[in-house]
Design a protein around this motif. Structure first.
Motif, PDB file in Angstrom:
ATOM      1  N   PHE A  35       7.880  -8.203 -65.812  1.00 55.22           N
ATOM      2  CA  PHE A  35       8.759  -9.091 -66.570  1.00 55.22           C
ATOM      3  C   PHE A  35       9.250  -8.385 -67.831  1.00 55.22           C
ATOM      4  CE2 PHE A  35       5.649 -11.741 -64.347  1.00 55.22           C
ATOM      5  CZ  PHE A  35       6.460 -12.668 -63.707  1.00 55.22           C
ATOM      6  N   GLU A  36      10.539  -8.489 -68.105  1.00 54.47           N
ATOM      7  CA  GLU A  36      11.124  -7.884 -69.301  1.00 54.47           C
ATOM      8  C   GLU A  36      12.011  -8.905 -69.998  1.00 54.47           C
ATOM      9  OE1 GLU A  36      12.561  -6.167 -72.351  1.00 54.47           O
ATOM     10  OE2 GLU A  36      11.033  -5.067 -71.227  1.00 54.47           O
ATOM     11  N   ARG A  37      11.850  -9.017 -71.313  1.00 54.46           N
ATOM     12  CA  ARG A  37      12.630 -10.022 -72.051  1.00 54.46           C
ATOM     13  C   ARG A  37      14.110  -9.663 -72.148  1.00 54.46           C
ATOM     14  NH1 ARG A  37      11.026  -9.167 -78.440  1.00 54.46           N
ATOM     15  NH2 ARG A  37      11.635  -6.980 -78.586  1.00 54.46           N
ATOM     16  N   ASP A  38      14.452  -8.350 -72.152  1.00 52.81           N
ATOM     17  CA  ASP A  38      15.860  -7.954 -72.195  1.00 52.81           C
ATOM     18  C   ASP A  38      16.572  -8.413 -70.928  1.00 52.81           C
ATOM     19  OD1 ASP A  38      15.450  -6.731 -74.605  1.00 52.81           O
ATOM     20  OD2 ASP A  38      15.381  -4.686 -73.815  1.00 52.81           O
ATOM     21  N   ASN A  39      17.852  -8.649 -71.039  1.00 55.34           N
ATOM     22  CA  ASN A  39      18.619  -9.129 -69.885  1.00 55.34           C
ATOM     23  C   ASN A  39      18.971  -8.034 -68.893  1.00 55.34           C
ATOM     24  OD1 ASN A  39      18.728 -11.897 -70.576  1.00 55.34           O
ATOM     25  ND2 ASN A  39      20.348 -11.473 -72.071  1.00 55.34           N
TER      26      ASN A  39
ATOM     27  N   GLY B 253      15.292 -10.708 -68.432  1.00 51.80           N
ATOM     28  CA  GLY B 253      15.570 -11.956 -69.143  1.00 51.80           C
ATOM     29  C   GLY B 253      14.410 -12.930 -69.164  1.00 51.80           C
ATOM     30  N   HIS B 254      13.191 -12.432 -69.045  1.00 48.26           N
ATOM     31  CA  HIS B 254      11.998 -13.283 -69.060  1.00 48.26           C
ATOM     32  C   HIS B 254      11.238 -13.077 -70.376  1.00 48.26           C
ATOM     33  CE1 HIS B 254      12.822 -13.901 -64.830  1.00 48.26           C
ATOM     34  NE2 HIS B 254      11.763 -14.681 -64.701  1.00 48.26           N
ATOM     35  N   GLN B 255      11.353 -14.042 -71.269  1.00 48.67           N
ATOM     36  CA  GLN B 255      10.649 -14.005 -72.553  1.00 48.67           C
ATOM     37  C   GLN B 255       9.328 -14.758 -72.412  1.00 48.67           C
ATOM     38  OE1 GLN B 255      11.430 -12.687 -75.874  1.00 48.67           O
ATOM     39  NE2 GLN B 255       9.273 -13.231 -76.002  1.00 48.67           N
TER      40      GLN B 255
ATOM     41  N   ASP C 172       3.768 -18.119 -73.212  1.00 49.00           N
ATOM     42  CA  ASP C 172       2.326 -18.368 -73.295  1.00 49.00           C
ATOM     43  C   ASP C 172       1.671 -17.992 -71.976  1.00 49.00           C
ATOM     44  OD1 ASP C 172      -0.073 -19.187 -74.375  1.00 49.00           O
ATOM     45  OD2 ASP C 172       0.204 -21.306 -73.855  1.00 49.00           O
ATOM     46  N   PHE C 173       0.362 -17.819 -72.025  1.00 44.52           N
ATOM     47  CA  PHE C 173      -0.423 -17.647 -70.800  1.00 44.52           C
ATOM     48  C   PHE C 173      -1.813 -18.229 -71.041  1.00 44.52           C
ATOM     49  CE2 PHE C 173      -0.961 -13.753 -73.276  1.00 44.52           C
ATOM     50  CZ  PHE C 173      -2.345 -13.611 -73.325  1.00 44.52           C
ATOM     51  N   LYS C 174      -2.419 -18.713 -69.984  1.00 46.82           N
ATOM     52  CA  LYS C 174      -3.778 -19.262 -70.106  1.00 46.82           C
ATOM     53  C   LYS C 174      -4.473 -19.183 -68.758  1.00 46.82           C
ATOM     54  CE  LYS C 174      -2.008 -23.991 -69.513  1.00 46.82           C
ATOM     55  NZ  LYS C 174      -1.911 -25.345 -70.112  1.00 46.82           N
ATOM     56  N   GLU C 175      -5.783 -19.030 -68.817  1.00 47.99           N
ATOM     57  CA  GLU C 175      -6.566 -18.937 -67.585  1.00 47.99           C
ATOM     58  C   GLU C 175      -6.635 -20.300 -66.906  1.00 47.99           C
ATOM     59  OE1 GLU C 175     -10.210 -16.913 -67.406  1.00 47.99           O
ATOM     60  OE2 GLU C 175      -9.654 -15.341 -68.839  1.00 47.99           O
ATOM     61  N   CYS C 176      -6.517 -20.267 -65.584  1.00 53.22           N
ATOM     62  CA  CYS C 176      -6.602 -21.508 -64.803  1.00 53.22           C
ATOM     63  C   CYS C 176      -8.059 -21.955 -64.699  1.00 53.22           C
ATOM     64  CB  CYS C 176      -6.033 -21.293 -63.399  1.00 53.22           C
ATOM     65  SG  CYS C 176      -4.375 -20.605 -63.390  1.00 53.22           S
ATOM     66  N   LYS C 177      -8.235 -23.218 -64.395  1.00 51.98           N
ATOM     67  CA  LYS C 177      -9.598 -23.727 -64.240  1.00 51.98           C
ATOM     68  C   LYS C 177     -10.258 -23.150 -63.002  1.00 51.98           C
ATOM     69  CE  LYS C 177      -9.025 -28.089 -66.733  1.00 51.98           C
ATOM     70  NZ  LYS C 177      -9.110 -29.579 -66.661  1.00 51.98           N
ATOM     71  N   ASP C 178      -9.451 -22.969 -61.939  1.00 54.72           N
ATOM     72  CA  ASP C 178     -10.033 -22.430 -60.709  1.00 54.72           C
ATOM     73  C   ASP C 178     -10.136 -20.902 -60.817  1.00 54.72           C
ATOM     74  OD1 ASP C 178      -7.318 -22.149 -60.774  1.00 54.72           O
ATOM     75  OD2 ASP C 178      -6.941 -23.024 -58.810  1.00 54.72           O
ATOM     76  N   GLU C 179      -9.022 -20.221 -60.771  1.00 61.11           N
ATOM     77  CA  GLU C 179      -8.997 -18.777 -60.962  1.00 61.11           C
ATOM     78  C   GLU C 179      -7.559 -18.349 -61.226  1.00 61.11           C
ATOM     79  OE1 GLU C 179      -8.621 -17.137 -56.397  1.00 61.11           O
ATOM     80  OE2 GLU C 179     -10.611 -17.285 -57.287  1.00 61.11           O
ATOM     81  N   GLY C 180      -7.405 -17.162 -61.778  1.00 63.34           N
ATOM     82  CA  GLY C 180      -6.072 -16.663 -62.075  1.00 63.34           C
ATOM     83  C   GLY C 180      -5.583 -17.083 -63.449  1.00 63.34           C
ATOM     84  N   ILE C 181      -4.346 -16.704 -63.755  1.00 64.96           N
ATOM     85  CA  ILE C 181      -3.752 -16.961 -65.065  1.00 64.96           C
ATOM     86  C   ILE C 181      -2.359 -17.564 -64.870  1.00 64.96           C
ATOM     87  CG2 ILE C 181      -3.000 -15.893 -67.240  1.00 64.96           C
ATOM     88  CD1 ILE C 181      -4.991 -13.627 -66.639  1.00 64.96           C
ATOM     89  N   ASP C 182      -2.082 -18.623 -65.596  1.00 63.80           N
ATOM     90  CA  ASP C 182      -0.764 -19.233 -65.588  1.00 63.80           C
ATOM     91  C   ASP C 182       0.058 -18.671 -66.735  1.00 63.80           C
ATOM     92  OD1 ASP C 182      -0.840 -20.943 -63.386  1.00 63.80           O
ATOM     93  OD2 ASP C 182      -1.935 -22.482 -64.507  1.00 63.80           O
ATOM     94  N   LEU C 183       1.276 -18.203 -66.433  1.00 69.91           N
ATOM     95  CA  LEU C 183       2.162 -17.673 -67.448  1.00 69.91           C
ATOM     96  C   LEU C 183       3.412 -18.546 -67.549  1.00 69.91           C
ATOM     97  CD1 LEU C 183       1.133 -14.970 -65.527  1.00 69.91           C
ATOM     98  CD2 LEU C 183       1.908 -13.880 -67.644  1.00 69.91           C
ATOM     99  N   THR C 184       3.916 -18.687 -68.765  1.00 68.24           N
ATOM    100  CA  THR C 184       5.124 -19.471 -68.999  1.00 68.24           C
ATOM    101  C   THR C 184       6.176 -18.590 -69.647  1.00 68.24           C
ATOM    102  OG1 THR C 184       3.735 -21.422 -69.369  1.00 68.24           O
ATOM    103  CG2 THR C 184       6.043 -21.574 -70.025  1.00 68.24           C
ATOM    104  N   PHE C 185       7.392 -18.616 -69.090  1.00 67.17           N
ATOM    105  CA  PHE C 185       8.495 -17.798 -69.592  1.00 67.17           C
ATOM    106  C   PHE C 185       9.692 -18.677 -69.920  1.00 67.17           C
ATOM    107  CE2 PHE C 185       6.065 -15.061 -66.759  1.00 67.17           C
ATOM    108  CZ  PHE C 185       5.977 -13.863 -67.467  1.00 67.17           C
ATOM    109  N   GLN C 186      10.482 -18.195 -70.872  1.00 66.97           N
ATOM    110  CA  GLN C 186      11.786 -18.798 -71.106  1.00 66.97           C
ATOM    111  C   GLN C 186      12.826 -17.906 -70.450  1.00 66.97           C
ATOM    112  OE1 GLN C 186      12.654 -20.272 -75.041  1.00 66.97           O
ATOM    113  NE2 GLN C 186      14.805 -19.740 -74.855  1.00 66.97           N
ATOM    114  N   VAL C 187      13.633 -18.484 -69.562  1.00 72.10           N
ATOM    115  CA  VAL C 187      14.625 -17.735 -68.805  1.00 72.10           C
ATOM    116  C   VAL C 187      15.957 -18.478 -68.869  1.00 72.10           C
ATOM    117  CG1 VAL C 187      15.180 -16.643 -66.602  1.00 72.10           C
ATOM    118  CG2 VAL C 187      12.778 -17.009 -67.228  1.00 72.10           C
ATOM    119  N   ASN C 188      16.919 -17.910 -69.568  1.00 72.94           N
ATOM    120  CA  ASN C 188      18.242 -18.536 -69.704  1.00 72.94           C
ATOM    121  C   ASN C 188      18.143 -19.979 -70.196  1.00 72.94           C
ATOM    122  OD1 ASN C 188      19.623 -16.225 -68.780  1.00 72.94           O
ATOM    123  ND2 ASN C 188      19.259 -16.829 -66.639  1.00 72.94           N
TER     124      ASN C 188
END
Length: 485
Positions: free
Chosen positions: A113-117, A210-212, A215-231
């Motif tokens: 993921f890259e924030r630049d367009n 274009g992915h800024q 936030d990210f946080k660990e899931c309760k089960d497993e893995g990590i959830d990431l949040t991006f702002q896109v357009n």
């Protein structure tokens, strides 16, 4: 292994060295016996004293892949989503793309993921010098750099043009002697190296532009959830591991360990960069502009460094001490003000004034120089399945030319660590990626890069002091190290 042109082949890891580029010799029977005797003795004394250290086998370059860890293949390996973790790489600079390439070769699933367009969204036009990483780029499938320029001579001058230091292969051998890349540095535009890595990756479409990161946080089960702002929209993504390769002001680092623990540290100087085509220097002849010479000139306060940028252009880097507030203000004034300041300070020997005068303002940039205090392993250990590489982990001043080198080494080392630590029988999902991969990787990365960060910070001081005028056919600052030994 016969070297294959970059664009002619895909790559897969060498089965003999498992992609490491090295193999270990078996320990001799004598060494194994001596260790076993010492271990038995230690156990008989009920663990009193110091336990013997298990001997390590000597490593040697794998002959099957010529030490690169790679072999040509008809197509890249298919991502092994069953056995390997999915890696979310935050940042599409050199370190991030290099990690993606190394993962591709190993069948490790990833998304970058890259924030630049797009690729050209920001000016990233400065040059860099490949030193230790000259070998590492072979481990990324790049065996030739079309845009790379090799230097074989380095000269230091006073502002009057007196030579006070010279080194490099051309000082010691005849001019017509063939030199090898092992004994020289490769200079290349940052964007050219980045593009060569993108080509290994399969092109621009392999990056989520274009992915800024929000936030990210660990899931309760497993893995990590990431949040991006896109357009303007919010999008979510899930991964098993997150790698922050997003530079000195890393969002991942800020979320992971905060800004207060290791804030930006101003190193007391500003850098002004420029790129000048040789064609703009019509009528000017100088042996310093032969596209194979690096030179620097200093007076104990200002210092300019010039290197080949391409075969027909040079890059210059002027630096000098300045209070942080003034450095920020000068940088904010833009390229015209930076050029005026640079020209005013460098009315020195030829061809310096001519080069700066001929440099277009559009090719000039400047910034205050920062690094951060060295990271402690304990800070990263709290990050779970999240880690950092490159400037996000160990930012440093540009004065030792080590930033890109260390980022490339980080990327290759981490990919090799994932490949080794997440093999089918590793049970990494049960043990955790931190235990199987990240602890060992981070310890090695921080130990390796620490001396580079320290030396780069020291260089920000001595390159703008009388020490730089010390007459010696050796890199500046070498005299300081000799005093310490």
């Amino acid at each position: 292994m016969e070297k294959v042109e970059n664009e002619e082949a895909s790559w897969t890891i060498c089965p003999e060295c498992h992609g490491s580029g090295k193999k270990s010799r078996k320990l001799s029977k004598k060494i194994r016996l001596l260790y076993q005797i010492a271990l038995d003795q230690f156990e008989k004394t009920k663990d009193e004293g110091t336990a013997p250290v298990r001997p390590k086998a000597h490593l040697y370059s794998c002959l099957n892949c010529s030490g690169s860890g790679l072999l040509p293949s008809a197509a890249p390996p298919i991502a092994d989503t069953e056995n390997y973790p999915h890696i979310a790489i935050i940042g599409g600079g050199i370190g991030g793309i290099a990690l993606a390439v190394a993962c591709l070769h190993r069948g490790i699933p990833f998304t970058i993921f890259e924030r630049d367009n797009n690729f050209d969204a920001r000016s990233q036009g400065y040059g860099l010098t490949l030193q230790q990483a000259s070998k590492a780029i072979e481990g990324l499938g790049i065996f030739s750099l079309k845009e790379g320029v090799t230097s074989t001579r380095h000269i230091v001058h006073t502002t009057e043009g007196k030579v006070i230091g010279e080194w490099g292969i051309r000082k010691w051998v005849q001019p017509d002697t063939k030199t090898t890349s092992k004994r020289s540095n490769i200079h290349i535009a940052r964007q050219s190296l980045r593009l060569a890595l993108l080509e290994q990756l399969g092109g621009h479409d392999m990056v989520q532009w274009g992915h800024q990161l929000i936030d990210f946080k660990e899931c309760k089960d497993e893995g990590i959830d990431l949040t991006f702002q896109v357009n303007g929209d919010i999008k979510s993504f899930k991964a098993d591991m997150v790698v922050g390769a997003d530079g000195i002001r890393s969002s991942v680092r800020k979320s992971l360990i905060g800004e207060d623990s290791t804030p930006l540290r101003y190193l007391g100087c500003i850098v002004i960069l420029g790129i000048c085509p040789l064609s703009a220097l019509e009528g000017l002849t100088s042996s310093l502009l032969d596209s194979a010479t690096v030179f620097q000139t200093a007076n104990g306060n200002e210092r300019i460094y010039m290197m080949p940028y391409t075969s027909d252009s040079v890059m210059w880097q002027l630096s000098f001490p300045m209070p942080e507030k003034e450095a920020k203000e000068l940088s904010a004034q833009g390229p015209d003000a930076l050029k005026e300041e640079a020209c005013r300070r460098t009315q020195w020997h030829d061809p310096i004034p001519q080069i700066l005068a001929a440099t277009q303002a559009a090719q000039i940039s400047g910034y205050p120089v920062y690094d951060r205090e060295l990271l402690k392993v304990e800070l990263l250990e709290k990050g779970g399945q999240v880690t950092l590489i490159g400037d996000a982990a160990h930012p440093m001043s540009p004065f030792k030319g080590q930033g890109a080198n260390q980022a490339l080494l980080d990327a290759l080392t981490l990919a090799r660590g994932i490949s080794k630590g997440c093999r089918p029988l590793s049970q990494w999902r049960k043990a955790g990626l931190r235990e199987n991969v990240l602890n060992e990787f981070e310890s090695e990365m921080l130990e390796r890069s620490a001396v580079k960060v320290k030396d780069s910070a020291e260089a920000a001081q001595f390159l703008h002091s009388e020490i730089v005028l010390h007459e010696s056919d050796a890199p500046r600052g070498r005299c300081l190290k000799n005093k310490d030994t």
